[in-house]
Write a protein that holds these residues in place. Structure first.
Motif, mmCIF file in Angstrom:
data_model
loop_
_atom_site.group_PDB
_atom_site.id
_atom_site.type_symbol
_atom_site.label_atom_id
_atom_site.label_comp_id
_atom_site.label_asym_id
_atom_site.label_seq_id
_atom_site.Cartn_x
_atom_site.Cartn_y
_atom_site.Cartn_z
ATOM 1 N N CYS A 95 0.845 -1.189 0.000
ATOM 2 C CA CYS A 95 0.000 0.000 0.000
ATOM 3 C C CYS A 95 0.878 1.235 0.000
ATOM 4 O O CYS A 95 2.025 1.213 0.458
ATOM 5 N N LYS A 96 0.326 2.291 -0.544
ATOM 6 C CA LYS A 96 1.027 3.570 -0.616
ATOM 7 C C LYS A 96 0.084 4.685 -0.241
ATOM 8 O O LYS A 96 -1.095 4.684 -0.610
ATOM 9 N N THR A 97 0.597 5.620 0.521
ATOM 10 C CA THR A 97 -0.156 6.823 0.873
ATOM 11 C C THR A 97 0.661 8.031 0.461
ATOM 12 O O THR A 97 1.836 8.145 0.831
ATOM 13 N N ALA A 98 0.050 8.909 -0.303
ATOM 14 C CA ALA A 98 0.732 10.115 -0.753
ATOM 15 C C ALA A 98 0.311 11.285 0.122
ATOM 16 O O ALA A 98 -0.877 11.591 0.246
ATOM 17 N N GLN A 99 1.307 11.921 0.722
ATOM 18 C CA GLN A 99 1.054 13.089 1.552
ATOM 19 C C GLN A 99 1.345 14.337 0.734
ATOM 20 O O GLN A 99 2.433 14.481 0.172
ATOM 21 N N ALA A 100 0.360 15.221 0.668
ATOM 22 C CA ALA A 100 0.545 16.457 -0.094
ATOM 23 C C ALA A 100 1.439 17.419 0.679
ATOM 24 O O ALA A 100 1.224 17.665 1.876
ATOM 25 N N LEU A 101 2.437 17.936 -0.017
ATOM 26 C CA LEU A 101 3.345 18.919 0.569
ATOM 27 C C LEU A 101 3.162 20.248 -0.155
ATOM 28 O O LEU A 101 2.255 20.399 -0.982
#
Length: 120
Positions: A95-101
C-alpha cells in the motif's frame, strides 16, 4: 517515523477472495491519493488500484470488476477487496499513501508488503 502497516494477505484458492487492509502507525497529515500496488519477482511494481481524496477510483484493467478499493471513515486507512483471484495474481502487495506537501509536491509512504498466495 510513521509506517504503513498492511494486513490480510494469506493463502486462498483460485477463485476465492481476500481483503487487504492498510493503516498508518501514526498520524499523516494532508493525505491525498492512497493505493495498492503489487510486484512479482523480477518485475516492476505496478498499480493495482488507487483512490483519491475525493473518492474517485481507478483500477488496473485486469482487476476491474473483481477488486474494490475503499478508504476508511477516518480517511487514513485503505482496503482492497479482491474477489475471483487468479493464480497469476499471487505475489506481494504494497500500500502507498501520498502526503501532499507544498508547491504540488508529494511524499509517498510505503508499506512493507503483504504476501498473497493463490493455490490452484
Amino acid at each position: 517515523q510513521v509506517q504503513l502497516v498492511e494486513s490480510g494477505g494469506g493463502l486462498v484458492q483460485a477463485g476465492g477472495s481476500l481483503r487487504l487492509s492498510c493503516a498508518p502507525s501514526g498520524r499523516i497529515a494532508s493525505i491525498n491519493t492512497m493505493g495498492w500496488y503489487r510486484q512479482a519477482p523480477g518485475k516492476q511494481r505496478e498499480l493495482v488500484a488507487a483512490i483519491s481524496r475525493s473518492g474517485s477510483t481507478n483500477y488496473e484493467d485486469s482487476v476491474k470488476g473483481r477488486f474494490t478499493i475503499s478508504r476508511g471513515n477516518a480517511k487514513n486507512t485503505v482496503d482492497l477487496q479482491m474477489n475471483s483471484l487468479k493464480d497469476e495474481e499471487a505475489t506481494d502487495y504494497y500500500c502507498k499513501t501520498a502526503q501532499a506537501l507544498r508547491w504540488n509536491s508529494y511524499y509517498n509512504y510505503w508499506g512493507q508488503g503483504t504476501q498473497v498466495t493463490v493455490s490452484s
